[in-house]
Scaffold this motif. Structure first.
Motif, PDB file in Angstrom:
ATOM      1  N   CYS A  68      18.108  -8.496 -42.208  1.00  0.00           N
ATOM      2  CA  CYS A  68      19.162  -8.919 -42.648  1.00  0.00           C
ATOM      3  C   CYS A  68      20.367  -8.586 -41.933  1.00  0.00           C
ATOM      4  O   CYS A  68      21.282  -9.487 -41.704  1.00  0.00           O
ATOM      5  CB  CYS A  68      19.166  -8.800 -44.049  1.00  0.00           C
ATOM      6  N   ALA A  69      20.530  -7.300 -41.732  1.00  0.00           N
ATOM      7  CA  ALA A  69      21.752  -6.756 -40.984  1.00  0.00           C
ATOM      8  C   ALA A  69      21.962  -7.353 -39.640  1.00  0.00           C
ATOM      9  O   ALA A  69      22.757  -7.590 -39.132  1.00  0.00           O
ATOM     10  CB  ALA A  69      21.803  -5.213 -41.013  1.00  0.00           C
ATOM     11  N   TYR A  70      20.771  -7.529 -39.116  1.00  0.00           N
ATOM     12  CA  TYR A  70      20.777  -7.876 -37.476  1.00  0.00           C
ATOM     13  C   TYR A  70      20.861  -9.359 -37.578  1.00  0.00           C
ATOM     14  O   TYR A  70      21.386 -10.087 -36.780  1.00  0.00           O
ATOM     15  CB  TYR A  70      19.187  -7.584 -36.897  1.00  0.00           C
ATOM     16  N   LEU A  71      19.976 -10.120 -38.271  1.00  0.00           N
ATOM     17  CA  LEU A  71      19.949 -11.641 -38.376  1.00  0.00           C
ATOM     18  C   LEU A  71      21.174 -12.238 -39.090  1.00  0.00           C
ATOM     19  O   LEU A  71      21.515 -13.392 -38.821  1.00  0.00           O
ATOM     20  CB  LEU A  71      18.823 -12.206 -38.902  1.00  0.00           C
ATOM     21  N   GLY A  72      21.925 -11.343 -39.773  1.00  0.00           N
ATOM     22  CA  GLY A  72      23.197 -12.099 -40.606  1.00  0.00           C
ATOM     23  C   GLY A  72      22.901 -13.424 -41.329  1.00  0.00           C
ATOM     24  O   GLY A  72      21.965 -13.279 -42.218  1.00  0.00           O
ATOM     25  N   ASP A  81      28.515 -18.991 -35.195  1.00  0.00           N
ATOM     26  CA  ASP A  81      27.697 -18.071 -34.810  1.00  0.00           C
ATOM     27  C   ASP A  81      26.185 -18.690 -34.326  1.00  0.00           C
ATOM     28  O   ASP A  81      25.606 -18.051 -33.311  1.00  0.00           O
ATOM     29  CB  ASP A  81      27.349 -16.991 -36.015  1.00  0.00           C
ATOM     30  N   PHE A  82      25.641 -19.865 -34.848  1.00  0.00           N
ATOM     31  CA  PHE A  82      24.560 -20.045 -34.434  1.00  0.00           C
ATOM     32  C   PHE A  82      24.538 -21.621 -34.452  1.00  0.00           C
ATOM     33  O   PHE A  82      24.363 -22.211 -35.443  1.00  0.00           O
ATOM     34  CB  PHE A  82      23.630 -19.801 -35.743  1.00  0.00           C
ATOM     35  N   ILE A  83      24.597 -22.139 -33.017  1.00  0.00           N
ATOM     36  CA  ILE A  83      24.822 -23.639 -32.916  1.00  0.00           C
ATOM     37  C   ILE A  83      23.312 -23.855 -32.700  1.00  0.00           C
ATOM     38  O   ILE A  83      22.925 -25.400 -32.805  1.00  0.00           O
ATOM     39  CB  ILE A  83      25.616 -23.696 -31.437  1.00  0.00           C
ATOM     40  N   PHE A  84      22.516 -23.122 -31.884  1.00  0.00           N
ATOM     41  CA  PHE A  84      21.210 -23.617 -31.401  1.00  0.00           C
ATOM     42  C   PHE A  84      20.064 -22.926 -32.340  1.00  0.00           C
ATOM     43  O   PHE A  84      19.084 -23.825 -32.785  1.00  0.00           O
ATOM     44  CB  PHE A  84      20.887 -22.896 -30.005  1.00  0.00           C
ATOM     45  N   VAL A 117      18.351 -15.547 -44.083  1.00  0.00           N
ATOM     46  CA  VAL A 117      17.560 -16.587 -45.127  1.00  0.00           C
ATOM     47  C   VAL A 117      16.655 -17.729 -44.583  1.00  0.00           C
ATOM     48  O   VAL A 117      15.455 -17.887 -44.814  1.00  0.00           O
ATOM     49  CB  VAL A 117      18.484 -17.048 -46.221  1.00  0.00           C
ATOM     50  N   PRO A 118      17.235 -18.384 -43.672  1.00  0.00           N
ATOM     51  CA  PRO A 118      16.482 -19.260 -42.811  1.00  0.00           C
ATOM     52  C   PRO A 118      15.165 -18.823 -42.056  1.00  0.00           C
ATOM     53  O   PRO A 118      14.076 -19.418 -42.186  1.00  0.00           O
ATOM     54  CB  PRO A 118      17.248 -20.002 -41.816  1.00  0.00           C
ATOM     55  N   VAL A 119      15.279 -17.669 -41.583  1.00  0.00           N
ATOM     56  CA  VAL A 119      14.181 -17.210 -40.825  1.00  0.00           C
ATOM     57  C   VAL A 119      13.094 -16.641 -42.105  1.00  0.00           C
ATOM     58  O   VAL A 119      11.902 -16.779 -41.816  1.00  0.00           O
ATOM     59  CB  VAL A 119      14.756 -15.647 -40.216  1.00  0.00           C
ATOM     60  N   ILE A 120      13.655 -16.127 -42.935  1.00  0.00           N
ATOM     61  CA  ILE A 120      12.466 -15.810 -44.255  1.00  0.00           C
ATOM     62  C   ILE A 120      11.789 -17.172 -44.749  1.00  0.00           C
ATOM     63  O   ILE A 120      10.643 -16.965 -44.981  1.00  0.00           O
ATOM     64  CB  ILE A 120      13.261 -14.778 -45.294  1.00  0.00           C
ATOM     65  N   VAL A 121      12.638 -18.157 -45.034  1.00  0.00           N
ATOM     66  CA  VAL A 121      12.127 -19.368 -45.407  1.00  0.00           C
ATOM     67  C   VAL A 121      11.122 -19.905 -44.281  1.00  0.00           C
ATOM     68  O   VAL A 121       9.892 -20.257 -44.586  1.00  0.00           O
ATOM     69  CB  VAL A 121      13.170 -20.552 -45.679  1.00  0.00           C
ATOM     70  N   LEU A 122      11.397 -19.868 -43.031  1.00  0.00           N
ATOM     71  CA  LEU A 122      10.415 -20.142 -42.040  1.00  0.00           C
ATOM     72  C   LEU A 122       9.292 -19.259 -41.848  1.00  0.00           C
ATOM     73  O   LEU A 122       8.049 -19.947 -42.080  1.00  0.00           O
ATOM     74  CB  LEU A 122      11.040 -20.111 -40.368  1.00  0.00           C
ATOM     75  N   SER A 123       9.537 -18.098 -42.018  1.00  0.00           N
ATOM     76  CA  SER A 123       8.119 -17.213 -42.093  1.00  0.00           C
ATOM     77  C   SER A 123       7.502 -17.713 -43.298  1.00  0.00           C
ATOM     78  O   SER A 123       6.035 -17.662 -43.197  1.00  0.00           O
ATOM     79  CB  SER A 123       8.661 -15.667 -42.369  1.00  0.00           C
ATOM     80  N   CYS A 124       7.987 -17.858 -44.561  1.00  0.00           N
ATOM     81  CA  CYS A 124       7.165 -18.329 -45.669  1.00  0.00           C
ATOM     82  C   CYS A 124       6.279 -19.712 -45.481  1.00  0.00           C
ATOM     83  O   CYS A 124       5.181 -19.707 -45.884  1.00  0.00           O
ATOM     84  CB  CYS A 124       7.965 -18.371 -46.917  1.00  0.00           C
TER      85      CYS A 124
END
Length: 148
Positions: free
Chosen positions: A18-22, A95-98, A26-33
């Motif tokens: 969470c600290a690294y991804l900022g 922060d995250f365009i791509f 949450v989107p990465v966790i959702v993707l993983s799930c």
């Protein structure tokens, strides 16, 4: 004692992620799930249709790892673009365009795959849900093409 150590390790890993991804945590966790659910639903479909294969399972896992590599590449591009713009003295607030559109697109594809797997197992899948997810996918692709 071991149980507490495992909980502490999981908590530390999630906290670091969470600290690294900022904002992408949450989107990465959702993707993983959804990747995990898709893999499991694919296994169930393969078992139900009698086509279960360890080779296909390994290919599925490798594909999921590839998804994470694509997300990591999007994050790297985001970082280098932001770094370059900031180095030129400009203020860049995004922060995250791509990475974020990539994650959204992958989540939508995984949801479609889950519904297809469930439908092939004989479970009823509402047609309106398939259509809604398809429209969302089309919209994300259209918006992404408009920005390129």
């Amino acid at each position: 004692m071991k149980e507490n150590a495992v909980k502490a390790a999981i908590s530390a890993a999630v906290g670091a992620a969470c600290a690294y991804l900022g904002e992408l945590a949450v989107p990465v966790i959702v993707l993983s799930c959804v990747m995990l659910i898709d893999y499991c639903s694919g296994l169930v479909k393969a078992w139900a249709t009698g086509s279960i294969s360890s080779r296909t399972g390994v290919i599925g896992i490798l594909k999921k790892v590839g998804y994470l590599a694509v997300v990591a590449t999007g994050m790297a591009v985001d970082w280098i673009v932001k770094y370059g713009i900031t180095a030129m003295g400009a203020n860049f607030e995004v922060d995250f365009i791509f990475a974020l559109p990539v994650i959204i697109w992958l989540v939508i594809n995984e949801c479609i795959s889950i519904l297809e797997n469930v439908a092939e197992c004989g479970a009823p899948v509402p047609d309106f849900l398939m259509k809604a997810i398809g429209k969302i996918k089309d919209k994300v692709e259209e918006d992404n093409n408009d920005h390129n």
